[in-house]
Design an enzyme around this catalytic site. Structure first.
Site, PDB file in Angstrom:
ATOM      1  N   GLU A   1       5.364  -0.168 -13.703  1.00 44.47           N
ATOM      2  CA  GLU A   1       4.074   0.004 -12.871  1.00 44.47           C
ATOM      3  C   GLU A   1       4.513   0.328 -11.599  1.00 44.47           C
ATOM      4  O   GLU A   1       4.088   1.410 -11.213  1.00 44.47           O
ATOM      5  CB  GLU A   1       3.504  -1.243 -12.807  1.00 44.47           C
ATOM      6  CG  GLU A   1       2.447  -1.300 -11.667  1.00 44.47           C
ATOM      7  CD  GLU A   1       1.231  -0.218 -12.172  1.00 44.47           C
ATOM      8  OE1 GLU A   1       1.191   0.217 -13.094  1.00 44.47           O
ATOM      9  OE2 GLU A   1       0.485  -0.289 -11.193  1.00 44.47           O
TER      10      GLU A   1
ATOM     11  N   CYS B   1     -21.328  -5.102  -4.819  1.00 43.56           N
ATOM     12  CA  CYS B   1     -22.702  -4.990  -4.372  1.00 43.56           C
ATOM     13  C   CYS B   1     -23.128  -4.366  -3.130  1.00 43.56           C
ATOM     14  O   CYS B   1     -22.329  -4.952  -2.016  1.00 43.56           O
ATOM     15  CB  CYS B   1     -23.843  -5.996  -4.691  1.00 43.56           C
ATOM     16  SG  CYS B   1     -23.698  -6.796  -6.273  1.00 43.56           S
TER      17      CYS B   1
ATOM     18  N   LYS C   1      -9.966   8.824 -12.840  1.00 43.77           N
ATOM     19  CA  LYS C   1     -10.029   7.527 -13.017  1.00 43.77           C
ATOM     20  C   LYS C   1     -10.139   6.785 -14.288  1.00 43.77           C
ATOM     21  O   LYS C   1      -9.821   5.876 -14.605  1.00 43.77           O
ATOM     22  CB  LYS C   1     -11.261   6.990 -11.763  1.00 43.77           C
ATOM     23  CG  LYS C   1     -11.522   5.544 -11.865  1.00 43.77           C
ATOM     24  CD  LYS C   1     -10.538   4.995 -10.835  1.00 43.77           C
ATOM     25  CE  LYS C   1     -10.361   3.359 -10.492  1.00 43.77           C
ATOM     26  NZ  LYS C   1      -9.193   3.053 -10.198  1.00 43.77           N
TER      27      LYS C   1
ATOM     28  N   LYS D   1       3.093   4.193  -9.943  1.00 44.39           N
ATOM     29  CA  LYS D   1       2.511   4.352  -8.759  1.00 44.39           C
ATOM     30  C   LYS D   1       3.046   5.679  -8.101  1.00 44.39           C
ATOM     31  O   LYS D   1       2.273   6.221  -7.624  1.00 44.39           O
ATOM     32  CB  LYS D   1       2.610   2.909  -8.021  1.00 44.39           C
ATOM     33  CG  LYS D   1       1.523   1.751  -8.382  1.00 44.39           C
ATOM     34  CD  LYS D   1       0.233   2.247  -8.154  1.00 44.39           C
ATOM     35  CE  LYS D   1      -0.621   2.831  -9.223  1.00 44.39           C
ATOM     36  NZ  LYS D   1      -0.928   2.203 -10.567  1.00 44.39           N
TER      37      LYS D   1
ATOM     38  N   TRP E   1     -23.277  -4.053  -8.264  1.00 43.00           N
ATOM     39  CA  TRP E   1     -22.149  -4.071  -9.272  1.00 43.00           C
ATOM     40  C   TRP E   1     -22.365  -5.435  -9.997  1.00 43.00           C
ATOM     41  O   TRP E   1     -22.036  -6.465  -9.477  1.00 43.00           O
ATOM     42  CB  TRP E   1     -20.994  -4.024  -8.329  1.00 43.00           C
ATOM     43  CG  TRP E   1     -19.748  -4.064  -9.217  1.00 43.00           C
ATOM     44  CD1 TRP E   1     -19.024  -5.268  -9.462  1.00 43.00           C
ATOM     45  CD2 TRP E   1     -18.854  -3.084  -9.755  1.00 43.00           C
ATOM     46  NE1 TRP E   1     -17.746  -4.949 -10.157  1.00 43.00           N
ATOM     47  CE2 TRP E   1     -17.814  -3.553 -10.387  1.00 43.00           C
ATOM     48  CE3 TRP E   1     -19.281  -1.849 -10.032  1.00 43.00           C
ATOM     49  CZ2 TRP E   1     -17.052  -3.218 -11.289  1.00 43.00           C
ATOM     50  CZ3 TRP E   1     -18.356  -1.073 -10.686  1.00 43.00           C
ATOM     51  CH2 TRP E   1     -17.193  -1.458 -11.210  1.00 43.00           C
TER      52      TRP E   1
ATOM     53  N   GLU F   1       2.384   8.807  -9.774  1.00 35.96           N
ATOM     54  CA  GLU F   1       1.163   9.447  -9.768  1.00 35.96           C
ATOM     55  C   GLU F   1       0.623   9.976  -8.446  1.00 35.96           C
ATOM     56  O   GLU F   1      -0.194  10.704  -8.164  1.00 35.96           O
ATOM     57  CB  GLU F   1       0.080   8.006 -10.026  1.00 35.96           C
ATOM     58  CG  GLU F   1      -0.009   7.612 -11.510  1.00 35.96           C
ATOM     59  CD  GLU F   1      -0.704   6.528 -11.646  1.00 35.96           C
ATOM     60  OE1 GLU F   1      -1.686   6.544 -12.627  1.00 35.96           O
ATOM     61  OE2 GLU F   1      -0.878   5.442 -11.011  1.00 35.96           O
TER      62      GLU F   1
ATOM     63  N   ARG G   1     -20.129   0.574  -3.149  1.00 32.47           N
ATOM     64  CA  ARG G   1     -19.904  -0.917  -3.604  1.00 32.47           C
ATOM     65  C   ARG G   1     -20.632  -1.269  -4.870  1.00 32.47           C
ATOM     66  O   ARG G   1     -20.296  -2.421  -5.403  1.00 32.47           O
ATOM     67  CB  ARG G   1     -20.689  -1.586  -2.600  1.00 32.47           C
ATOM     68  CG  ARG G   1     -20.100  -1.578  -1.118  1.00 32.47           C
ATOM     69  CD  ARG G   1     -20.790  -2.433  -0.029  1.00 32.47           C
ATOM     70  NE  ARG G   1     -20.546  -3.841  -0.503  1.00 32.47           N
ATOM     71  CZ  ARG G   1     -19.482  -4.533  -0.156  1.00 32.47           C
ATOM     72  NH1 ARG G   1     -18.616  -3.827   0.692  1.00 32.47           N
ATOM     73  NH2 ARG G   1     -19.408  -5.786  -0.342  1.00 32.47           N
TER      74      ARG G   1
ATOM     75  N   ASN H   1     -24.921 -10.371  -2.963  1.00 33.99           N
ATOM     76  CA  ASN H   1     -23.733 -10.012  -3.268  1.00 33.99           C
ATOM     77  C   ASN H   1     -22.631 -11.127  -3.487  1.00 33.99           C
ATOM     78  O   ASN H   1     -22.418 -12.028  -2.729  1.00 33.99           O
ATOM     79  CB  ASN H   1     -23.197  -8.997  -2.278  1.00 33.99           C
ATOM     80  CG  ASN H   1     -21.641  -8.820  -2.567  1.00 33.99           C
ATOM     81  OD1 ASN H   1     -21.321  -8.769  -3.307  1.00 33.99           O
ATOM     82  ND2 ASN H   1     -21.095  -8.199  -1.486  1.00 33.99           N
ATOM     83  N   GLY H   2     -22.217 -11.331  -4.780  1.00 31.06           N
ATOM     84  CA  GLY H   2     -21.189 -12.300  -5.014  1.00 31.06           C
ATOM     85  C   GLY H   2     -21.386 -13.364  -6.196  1.00 31.06           C
ATOM     86  O   GLY H   2     -22.100 -12.524  -7.097  1.00 31.06           O
TER      87      GLY H   2
ATOM     88  N   HIS I   1      22.920   2.690 -21.027  1.00 25.48           N
ATOM     89  CA  HIS I   1      22.859   3.558 -22.337  1.00 25.48           C
ATOM     90  C   HIS I   1      22.345   4.790 -22.389  1.00 25.48           C
ATOM     91  O   HIS I   1      21.680   5.234 -23.168  1.00 25.48           O
ATOM     92  CB  HIS I   1      22.099   2.534 -23.491  1.00 25.48           C
ATOM     93  CG  HIS I   1      22.767   1.293 -23.781  1.00 25.48           C
ATOM     94  ND1 HIS I   1      23.904   1.191 -24.510  1.00 25.48           N
ATOM     95  CD2 HIS I   1      22.378  -0.160 -23.479  1.00 25.48           C
ATOM     96  CE1 HIS I   1      24.357  -0.244 -24.562  1.00 25.48           C
ATOM     97  NE2 HIS I   1      23.358  -0.895 -24.035  1.00 25.48           N
TER      98      HIS I   1
HETATM   99  C1  G6P Z   1      -6.181   6.462 -16.015  1.00 24.34           C
HETATM  100  C2  G6P Z   1      -6.086   5.956 -14.521  1.00 24.34           C
HETATM  101  C3  G6P Z   1      -5.190   4.853 -14.521  1.00 24.34           C
HETATM  102  C4  G6P Z   1      -5.589   3.863 -15.591  1.00 24.34           C
HETATM  103  C5  G6P Z   1      -5.771   4.220 -16.994  1.00 24.34           C
HETATM  104  C6  G6P Z   1      -6.353   3.372 -17.993  1.00 24.34           C
HETATM  105  O1  G6P Z   1      -5.369   7.104 -16.483  1.00 24.34           O
HETATM  106  O2  G6P Z   1      -5.748   7.005 -13.805  1.00 24.34           O
HETATM  107  O3  G6P Z   1      -5.063   4.511 -13.299  1.00 24.34           O
HETATM  108  O4  G6P Z   1      -4.659   2.791 -15.563  1.00 24.34           O
HETATM  109  O5  G6P Z   1      -6.555   5.313 -17.002  1.00 24.34           O
HETATM  110  O6  G6P Z   1      -7.597   2.845 -17.221  1.00 24.34           O
HETATM  111  P1  G6P Z   1      -8.728   1.891 -17.829  1.00 24.34           P
HETATM  112  O7  G6P Z   1     -10.050   2.186 -17.190  1.00 24.34           O
HETATM  113  O8  G6P Z   1      -8.545   1.862 -19.256  1.00 24.34           O
HETATM  114  O9  G6P Z   1      -7.924   0.695 -17.149  1.00 24.34           O
END
Ligand code: G6P
Length: 611
Positions: A484, A2, A606, A488, A75, A491, A27, A101-102, A507
């Site tokens: 993960e 927020c 995103k 990262k 938010w 990506e 925000r 906000n909170g 293997h």
């Molecule tokens: C996209 C984003 C990733 C994310 C994935 C799942 O590929 O680039 O960063 O992990 O979607 O998104 P979600 O909103 O379902 O967690």
């Protein structure tokens, strides 16, 4: 998160508030609203669901007149993101307004108490409780000091986190703000003053600012600002000069949103736990909605980083709740003809709540009569509608395309879920849970410690940024972290990185190792530690460089690894939360070294709303 903005001065407030909200929209953008005290001493509120542009369209250039006002961009955390729940919120008589906000953790009991005293509520928000609490405290009083005191007394009854701003119709030149665990800054002008969640909202108007600290309350009039603590003791504070330009200010001074969001992680963990730990118990009332007696198995379904959180979730649920669990990528799950019935819990994890494949899996689960539990960040997003239970991450908007802080929030929430299920299934005695909860509470400080070592990680990243291929390996709890970490890196740096179970390297993939291929080995303490050391030996025998994520105090690892990324010691099931942080930083610094577009990597979105 927020965004809050406030103005008191000789100018018409509305344009200043709307401009400030535009600069704070990052925000949150579920709804927007302003409240203005008109020259007739009436409070006029204008608010709409959706982005600020919807509010601007609704106003059509005609804003209420007045020189004192507040604005808010939301938010959502409590209550759907609709117009009624949009801020500002007023008391019963519309004589005072608040924006917030909170999260007010005890809003339920406060609301009941206020209802019993005759207060009438119009929204589902925790914020409205604050408006009525202040009303209750201000009743029968007059004068600016009395209003500040009323806000202070009200806040002493609230538990949780807030940045709050309020004004009342009786005091045309008084704006009150307060802060506990949510940001708030005062802008000092000449004969006018401002309040905001963040510096971008102040930049066009002033460069002189005051930070309001946790547990403080601030009163602004046209002439200046006074600060007190919640006991009413006055605090003196020197203003500071804002040197940032707008772009730097939006990123909180960080060069990228990704880094800013990584640095928010200690707070994000605290927010994910907020209101959910009660002494030696986990409290997830959302789970009450599931008929757990029937459930014999859980599927965890998600995409991308959320899927890797799901892999950790599977282990957590099996560890603490002894419920068989399987974690599957959504695009595979939906076409795999899964066995679903009312005895199978389907847990869907999605930051955005809009990912097409995860939504399709959600619909499949519902059609099959399976109970659904959603873990999501965006309140009211598609996947949260119609779910049997929803657990929110409470992490605030994530702007960088790649997920960082929301991954940590997912792991924290999944830990709580697994513990809650274990409690409900009668498997976890309080004495077993207590040390885990203590460790969860300590995690924010431990993440902070990892962040303190960021410069050393940047240095390592610089040395390896010219490599083309990486392996990330781990076993047990470390395996999802390896996946993960590799994700990262690929990506944002566009380098090839493969996450692999360390025991499986021999293997096949070991054929690819040579001195040019660095291997990041996750080597956190636990029963598999010696096994990973053996795998590191296999790697070293191929003359590949070894980078290791290891726990502070581990002398052994320094004999085997060329570089070590240190994390504090923690309980094994919580180690993925800490391991993620150096890997995010490593990916970040490699990408920065390579000059990549970190916040908006090529070809990625995103939220992927197509199959
Ligand atoms: C996209 C984003 C990733 C994310 C994935 C799942 O590929 O680039 O960063 O992990 O979607 O998104 P979600 O909103 O379902 O967690």
């Amino acid at each position: 998160m927020c965004g809050i903005v406030g103005y008191v001065g000789p100018r018409t407030a509305a344009p200043i508030l709307l401009d400030g909200l535009q600069r704070l929209e990052y925000r949150g953008y579920d709804s927007a609203g302003i409240a203005i005290l008109t020259p007739e001493r009436k409070i006029e509120i204008k608010k709409t669901q959706g982005r600020l542009s919807v509010l601007l369209d609704a106003l059509q250039g005609s804003t209420p007149p007045g020189y004192l006002g507040l604005g808010h961009t939301r938010w959502a955390t409590h209550g759907e993101p609709n117009e009624i729940n949009a801020h500002p919120h007023a008391d019963c008589d519309g004589r005072l307004v608040v924006v917030h906000n909170g999260i007010i953790e005890n809003y339920g009991s406060l609301r009941e108490g206020l209802r019993a005293k005759g207060h009438h509520f119009t929204s589902e928000t925790d914020t409205e409780v604050l408006a009525h609490l202040i009303e209750e405290e201000y009743r029968g009083h007059q004068g600016p000091d009395e209003f500040v005191t009323a806000v202070r007394r009200a806040l002493k009854q609230a538990r949780g986190a807030y940045a709050l701003a309020a004004f009342c119709a009786e005091e045309p030149e008084l704006l009150v703000g307060a802060r506990l665990f949510s940001p708030m800054v005062v802008g000092l002008g000449s004969g006018e003053n401002y309040l905001a969640s963040d510096i971008p909202a102040l930049l066009p108007y002033t460069r002189q600012a005051l930070i309001v600290e946790d547990g403080e309350i601030v009163a602004l009039d046209r002439e200046g600002a006074s600060i007190w603590n919640l006991e009413g003791v006055a605090i003196s504070r020197e203003p500071f000069h804002i040197g940032w330009d707008l772009e730097a200010a939006e990123k909180g001074g960080y060069p990228h949103f990704m880094l800013k969001e990584i640095y928010e992680e200690p707070q994000v963990i605290a927010n994910a736990l907020r209101g959910r730990l009660d002494g030696e118990r986990v409290l997830l009332p959302e789970v009450d909605k599931l008929d757990l007696a029937k459930i014999q198995k859980a599927y965890i379904v998600a995409c991308g980083t959320s899927h890797y959180a799901g892999l950790v979730g599977k282990r957590l649920i099996e560890e603490f709740a002894r419920l068989p669990a399987e974690s599957i990528i959504a695009s595979e799950f939906r076409y795999s003809n899964p066995v679903l019935d009312q005895n199978t819990l389907v847990i869907l994890i999605s930051q955005s709540g809009e990912t097409a494949d995860t939504l399709a899996a959600f619909r499949l689960a519902k059609e099959s009569g399976a109970p659904t539990l959603v873990v999501a960040n965006v309140l009211g997003s598609s996947i949260t509608r119609g779910a049997d239970a929803v657990l929110y991450l409470q992490a605030g908007p994530e702007i960088c395309v790649v997920a960082t802080k929301t991954y940590l929030a997912m792991l924290a929430v999944l830990t709580l879920l697994a513990l809650d299920l274990g409690q409900r299934r009668g498997l976890l005695a309080h004495s077993q849970i207590a040390p885990i909860l203590q460790e969860l509470r300590d995690l924010s400080a431990k993440v902070d410690r990892v962040l303190d070592g960021a410069e050393a990680i940047a240095e390592i990243a610089r040395r390896y940024a010219d490599r083309k291929n990486f392996f990330f390996i781990g076993r047990g709890w470390d395996y999802p972290s390896a996946l993960e970490g590799a994700l990262k890196l690929k990506e944002i740096s566009y380098l090839h990185a493969e996450g692999y179970p360390a025991g499986e390297l021999k293997h096949g993939p070991i054929a690819l190792l040579d001195p040019e291929v660095p291997v990041m080995a996750l080597a956190t303490p636990g029963p598999l530690y010696e096994k990973i050391i053996s795998n590191i030996q296999e790697v070293k025998a191929r003359r590949a460089k070894v980078l290791a994520v290891a726990a502070e105090g581990d002398k052994e690892i320094t004999h085997h690894a060329d570089e070590v990324l240190w994390i504090p010691r923690t309980l094994e099931p919580l180690s993925p939360i800490l391991s993620a942080v150096p890997l995010q930083l490593f990916a970040y610094y490699v990408a920065r070294e390579r000059g990549c577009d970190i916040d908006k990597p090529r070809n990625l979105a995103k939220s992927v709303t197509v199959e």
